[in-house]
Design an enzyme around this catalytic site. Sequence first.
Site, PDB file in Angstrom:
ATOM      1  N   ASN A 157       0.863  -1.186   0.000  1.00  0.00           N
ATOM      2  CA  ASN A 157       0.000   0.000   0.000  1.00  0.00           C
ATOM      3  C   ASN A 157       0.901   1.239   0.000  1.00  0.00           C
ATOM      4  O   ASN A 157       1.520   1.548   1.011  1.00  0.00           O
ATOM      5  CB  ASN A 157      -0.881  -0.054   1.255  1.00  0.00           C
ATOM      6  CG  ASN A 157      -1.700   1.204   1.460  1.00  0.00           C
ATOM      7  OD1 ASN A 157      -1.791   2.050   0.571  1.00  0.00           O
ATOM      8  ND2 ASN A 157      -2.295   1.330   2.635  1.00  0.00           N
ATOM      9  N   LYS A 165       0.049   4.293  -0.185  1.00  0.00           N
ATOM     10  CA  LYS A 165      -0.592   5.463   0.447  1.00  0.00           C
ATOM     11  C   LYS A 165      -0.377   6.702  -0.429  1.00  0.00           C
ATOM     12  O   LYS A 165      -0.288   6.583  -1.647  1.00  0.00           O
ATOM     13  CB  LYS A 165      -0.077   5.642   1.888  1.00  0.00           C
ATOM     14  CG  LYS A 165      -0.171   4.338   2.684  1.00  0.00           C
ATOM     15  CD  LYS A 165       0.071   4.498   4.148  1.00  0.00           C
ATOM     16  CE  LYS A 165      -0.041   3.134   4.821  1.00  0.00           C
ATOM     17  NZ  LYS A 165       0.101   3.214   6.266  1.00  0.00           N
ATOM     18  N   HIS A 183      -9.247   0.807   5.456  1.00  0.00           N
ATOM     19  CA  HIS A 183      -7.944   1.014   6.073  1.00  0.00           C
ATOM     20  C   HIS A 183      -8.127   1.941   7.281  1.00  0.00           C
ATOM     21  O   HIS A 183      -8.960   2.854   7.250  1.00  0.00           O
ATOM     22  CB  HIS A 183      -6.972   1.631   5.058  1.00  0.00           C
ATOM     23  CG  HIS A 183      -5.574   1.655   5.574  1.00  0.00           C
ATOM     24  ND1 HIS A 183      -5.143   2.619   6.457  1.00  0.00           N
ATOM     25  CD2 HIS A 183      -4.533   0.812   5.373  1.00  0.00           C
ATOM     26  CE1 HIS A 183      -3.879   2.370   6.763  1.00  0.00           C
ATOM     27  NE2 HIS A 183      -3.481   1.279   6.122  1.00  0.00           N
ATOM     28  N   GLU A 194      -6.563   4.383   8.305  1.00  0.00           N
ATOM     29  CA  GLU A 194      -6.422   5.824   8.011  1.00  0.00           C
ATOM     30  C   GLU A 194      -7.715   6.375   7.404  1.00  0.00           C
ATOM     31  O   GLU A 194      -8.060   7.536   7.618  1.00  0.00           O
ATOM     32  CB  GLU A 194      -5.216   6.047   7.082  1.00  0.00           C
ATOM     33  CG  GLU A 194      -3.907   5.841   7.841  1.00  0.00           C
ATOM     34  CD  GLU A 194      -2.750   5.309   7.021  1.00  0.00           C
ATOM     35  OE1 GLU A 194      -2.796   5.397   5.778  1.00  0.00           O
ATOM     36  OE2 GLU A 194      -1.790   4.788   7.627  1.00  0.00           O
ATOM     37  N   GLU A 203      -4.882  -5.296  10.903  1.00  0.00           N
ATOM     38  CA  GLU A 203      -3.871  -4.254  11.065  1.00  0.00           C
ATOM     39  C   GLU A 203      -4.129  -3.505  12.370  1.00  0.00           C
ATOM     40  O   GLU A 203      -4.933  -2.559  12.406  1.00  0.00           O
ATOM     41  CB  GLU A 203      -3.944  -3.255   9.911  1.00  0.00           C
ATOM     42  CG  GLU A 203      -3.691  -3.870   8.553  1.00  0.00           C
ATOM     43  CD  GLU A 203      -3.194  -2.812   7.574  1.00  0.00           C
ATOM     44  OE1 GLU A 203      -2.088  -2.978   7.062  1.00  0.00           O
ATOM     45  OE2 GLU A 203      -3.905  -1.821   7.361  1.00  0.00           O
ATOM     46  N   GLY A 259       2.715   2.174  10.816  1.00  0.00           N
ATOM     47  CA  GLY A 259       3.637   3.295  10.630  1.00  0.00           C
ATOM     48  C   GLY A 259       4.365   3.709  11.897  1.00  0.00           C
ATOM     49  O   GLY A 259       4.998   4.761  11.934  1.00  0.00           O
ATOM     50  N   SER A 316       3.778  -2.113  10.417  1.00  0.00           N
ATOM     51  CA  SER A 316       5.239  -2.152  10.585  1.00  0.00           C
ATOM     52  C   SER A 316       5.849  -3.505  10.222  1.00  0.00           C
ATOM     53  O   SER A 316       6.819  -3.937  10.847  1.00  0.00           O
ATOM     54  CB  SER A 316       5.630  -1.730  12.002  1.00  0.00           C
ATOM     55  OG  SER A 316       5.226  -0.388  12.219  1.00  0.00           O
ATOM     56  N   GLY A 330       3.048  -1.196   4.285  1.00  0.00           N
ATOM     57  CA  GLY A 330       3.030   0.238   3.999  1.00  0.00           C
ATOM     58  C   GLY A 330       4.435   0.728   3.671  1.00  0.00           C
ATOM     59  O   GLY A 330       4.925   0.564   2.562  1.00  0.00           O
TER      60      GLY A 330
HETATM   61  P1  PGA Z   1       3.086   0.240   7.681  1.00  0.00           P
HETATM   62  O1  PGA Z   1       1.619   0.388   7.099  1.00  0.00           O
HETATM   63  O2  PGA Z   1       3.668  -1.034   7.095  1.00  0.00           O
HETATM   64  O3  PGA Z   1       3.830   1.458   7.210  1.00  0.00           O
HETATM   65  O4  PGA Z   1       2.972   0.151   9.161  1.00  0.00           O
HETATM   66  C1  PGA Z   1       0.781  -0.726   6.928  1.00  0.00           C
HETATM   67  C2  PGA Z   1      -0.543  -0.303   6.365  1.00  0.00           C
HETATM   68  O5  PGA Z   1      -0.991   0.799   6.684  1.00  0.00           O
HETATM   69  O6  PGA Z   1      -1.167  -1.027   5.586  1.00  0.00           O
END
Ligand code: PGA
Length: 256
Positions: free
Chosen positions: A9, A11, A99, A101, A171, A177, A217, A238
């Site tokens: 992803n 983003k 997601h 976010e 997640e 993140g 992460s 991500g």
């Molecule tokens: P991240 O994001 O690997 O940067 O933690 C994962 C995601 O939001 O799908």
Amino acid sequence: MRKKIVAGNWKMNKTYSEAVPLMYEIKDLLWKSKKAESVIKIIVPPYLYIHDFYETAKGLKNLFVGGQNCAYEESGAYTGEVSASMLKSVGANYIIIGHSERRSFFKETNAELKKKTDITLKQGLTPIFCIGETKEKREANEHFNVVETQISESLFHLSTEEFQKCVLAYEPVWAIGTGLTATSAQAQEMHHYIRSLIEKKYSKPVSDNISILYGGSCNEKNAAELFACPDVDGGLIGGAALKAKEFVEIIHSIPQ
Ligand code: PGA
């Protein structure tokens, strides 16, 4: 056998002139990799790049592109929105729905995500449906309830046939993140719990066959341990998906 999947992803990262070389770099590494062949690999860039990436991905086994979101209506006067059918028309096979976010910054509710899932399935695309609890909910020991509500309010209206077409992604919000990864024991515990909910609602064969990805992460260092968990079928990546070598190493971490 459940499908093993690694999705990247991107983003809201990379301008066009940065994105195109990165996509080629990933593709070149995948060309050379026998190990990655059987894994389903999904690149989920910003909408604008989907068609180009679809063209670039063509010919490489099990490499697909996807959208990060879609509108909850099919078409019409919704300025700024992008529909599932539009995503399909430029080459997307998958759409990430719900997601964290989207849930937190854009206030997407379980009811809206239910509509987005329906529209995605109606277009013959695969939803990658995200679920997960915040740090506060985990600390209050409410993580199982949160995930159960998210799944039941947005997905459990689906017929067995429809539900089987979905991919889930657990997640934990506190891991996204942040550099804090769920331990493999925490991931396995939740994935197993999710599978038990699906078994109760649908059946054991349905729960045995659905792919559940871990995200938060996940990187080239911890992926092998997470993917070795019996109920973890790959990852939604991500930050580490924006570096070609790291992303391909994560794909290589899927047990053969
Ligand atoms: P991240 O994001 O690997 O940067 O933690 C994962 C995601 O939001 O799908």
